[in-house]
Design an enzyme around this catalytic site. Structure first.
Site, PDB file in Angstrom:
ATOM      1  N   TYR A 102     -11.321   5.548   7.149  1.00 30.61           N
ATOM      2  CA  TYR A 102     -10.616   4.378   6.615  1.00 30.61           C
ATOM      3  C   TYR A 102      -9.110   4.575   6.742  1.00 30.61           C
ATOM      4  O   TYR A 102      -8.583   5.637   6.395  1.00 30.61           O
ATOM      5  CB  TYR A 102     -10.965   4.172   5.137  1.00 30.61           C
ATOM      6  CG  TYR A 102     -10.222   3.015   4.511  1.00 30.61           C
ATOM      7  CD1 TYR A 102     -10.749   1.738   4.555  1.00 30.61           C
ATOM      8  CD2 TYR A 102      -8.971   3.207   3.917  1.00 30.61           C
ATOM      9  CE1 TYR A 102     -10.062   0.663   4.007  1.00 30.61           C
ATOM     10  CE2 TYR A 102      -8.276   2.135   3.374  1.00 30.61           C
ATOM     11  CZ  TYR A 102      -8.828   0.867   3.423  1.00 30.61           C
ATOM     12  OH  TYR A 102      -8.142  -0.189   2.900  1.00 30.61           O
ATOM     13  N   GLU A 190      -5.416  -3.111   8.209  1.00 28.94           N
ATOM     14  CA  GLU A 190      -6.506  -2.198   7.859  1.00 28.94           C
ATOM     15  C   GLU A 190      -7.431  -1.952   9.047  1.00 28.94           C
ATOM     16  O   GLU A 190      -7.789  -2.869   9.769  1.00 28.94           O
ATOM     17  CB  GLU A 190      -7.311  -2.826   6.711  1.00 28.94           C
ATOM     18  CG  GLU A 190      -8.478  -1.987   6.231  1.00 28.94           C
ATOM     19  CD  GLU A 190      -9.329  -2.718   5.202  1.00 28.94           C
ATOM     20  OE1 GLU A 190      -9.049  -2.588   3.995  1.00 28.94           O
ATOM     21  OE2 GLU A 190     -10.262  -3.442   5.595  1.00 28.94           O
TER      22      GLU A 190
END
Ligand code: GDP
Ligand code: MN
Length: 377
Positions: A102, A190
């Site tokens: 992530y 992201e």
């Protein structure tokens, strides 16, 4: 402003962040054609909607042949993901995944900075990771004057990888993503997941970006990516008429002059057990044309059962406002009950004018809130 994954992927690619080739499709036949054109052993069919969690909702499926592509495309198109209906899918070359990571840059209020968030536990369960094992998510505050220089990018990349080659690849991605984030005035960039393939390549297989609405004026190319939902279209239309309007979904339409009073009005409705359908600040003056426009906006919402008009007469006098409302409602025919609360300069005269009309006149805010909620029932 949110954009779709396919749009964010294009931005990633233009900044040199490795993404797989993909084709946007609107129907099943397009998807099959895309599969042939990509000429890949495996593709992934992905719903394009303005929300995350597509994987868990069945909106992301792998396929290795035409039959599966057809099947997945047909299933995903029309799917309802958290209230968003899928009308487009992305068919992308798929990659084999060894592990998922992530990475995101986000504006953080607490540190008043951009922060870089990283985790070795990327993928569809990142929310659970954040909840149960927050220590597995690293946060690095970025100094805006320094940005993400090589040393910092490498230090951050070591939070994800141990092998120096992979660290270098990730460091470069972190720097490019930061550049993209800053240069487009994003509020979020992201990559979840950033993946390591069995060939030890590092790639972005998802892309998510959100932009600061107040900076869009200096990014016409980003602004052009805007694809409003029905609600957002309405908000935009309201904006172009000089109103601040936010749709909330309740049953009491609010028309208020002044943002603070509008907030307080919503609180009042909640206090008496109702739900405001919207925030609407019609601004200082309350001339009939403005009231008509605002009423049209409220009445176009089929959930609205009652309208509450709350006006503070400061420079605008309440009797003028009352006359304006009477004029306006001669032109708008509606059966929806309307509660009006006027206060301030010449309020008595204003209320006098409204007496004996079809309006429900309230003196205090509490009274107005209570009346509106009761009328809904
Ligand atoms: P999200 O659920 O909306 O965040 O959609 P993602 O694009 O992140 O996809 C969800 C999950 O699908 C990922 O975490 C992967 O596990 C899987 N996935 C997506 N693309 C690929 C791919 O190219 N190959 C493989 N093997 N899995 C993929
Ligand atoms: Mn994702």
């Amino acid at each position: 402003m949110k954009i779709h994954e396919y749009q964010a992927r294009d931005l990633f690619a233009s900044y040199g962040i490795p993404v797989e080739k993909s084709i946007l499709c609107r129907d099943v036949n397009d998807a099959v054609k895309a599969f042939q054109e990509l000429d890949a052993p495996m593709v992934v069919v992905k719903a394009q909607v303005h929300t995350g969690g597509r994987g868990k909702a069945g909106g992301v499926k792998l396929a290795t042949n035409e039959i599966d592509v057809r099947k997945h495309a047909a299933n995903i198109l029309g799917l309802d993901i958290k209230g968003f209906i899928v009308d487009r899918i992305l068919v992308s070359r798929a990659v084999d995944i060894e592990s998922e990571f992530y990475v995101s840059y986000v504006i953080d209020r607490k540190s008043k900075s951009t922060i870089l968030m990283l985790s070795r536990e990327g993928g569809v369960d990142i929310e659970d990771v954040a909840h149960t094992t927050p220590e597995k998510i690293h946060k690095i505050v970025i100094d805006p004057l320094i940005g993400v220089p090589d040393y910092l990018a490498r230090q951050a990349a070591f939070k994800l990888f141990d092998d120096i080659k992979q660290v270098r690849a990730a460091a470069s991605i972190l720097q490019k993503l930061y550049k993209l984030f800053v240069e487009t005035d994003a509020s979020l960039a992201e990559i979840n997941p950033l993946v390591l393939t069995p060939d030890k390549e590092v790639k972005a297989i998802d892309a998510k970006m959100t932009f600061d609405d107040n900076a869009l004026y200096r990014h016409p190319k980003i602004a052009a990516l805007f694809e409003p939902t029905e609600e957002e279209k309405k908000e935009q239309k309201a904006k172009s008429k000089g109103f601040s309007y936010v749709h909330l979904g309740g049953e009491i339409g609010c028309m208020v002059n002044g943002a603070g009073l509008a907030m307080a009005t919503m609180d009042m409705i909640k206090l008496y057990g109702g739900n405001p359908s919207n925030f609407l600040d019609i601004g200082g003056s309350s001339n009939p044309t403005k009231v008509i426009e605002a009423m049209k906006l409220l009445l176009s919402d089929k959930d609205v059962k009652v309208v509450l008009i709350n006006i503070f007469g400061g420079i605008t006098r309440c009797d003028d406002v009352a006359r304006g409302l009477l004029d306006a409602f001669e032109q708008i025919k509606t059966n929806i009950p309307i509660v009006i609360r006027l206060t301030g300069t010449n309020e008595k005269e204003g209320r006098e004018l409204l007496k004996g009309t079809h309006f429900h006149v309230a003196e205090t805010m509490g009274e107005a809130g209570r009346m509106a909620v009761e009328l809904v029932k």
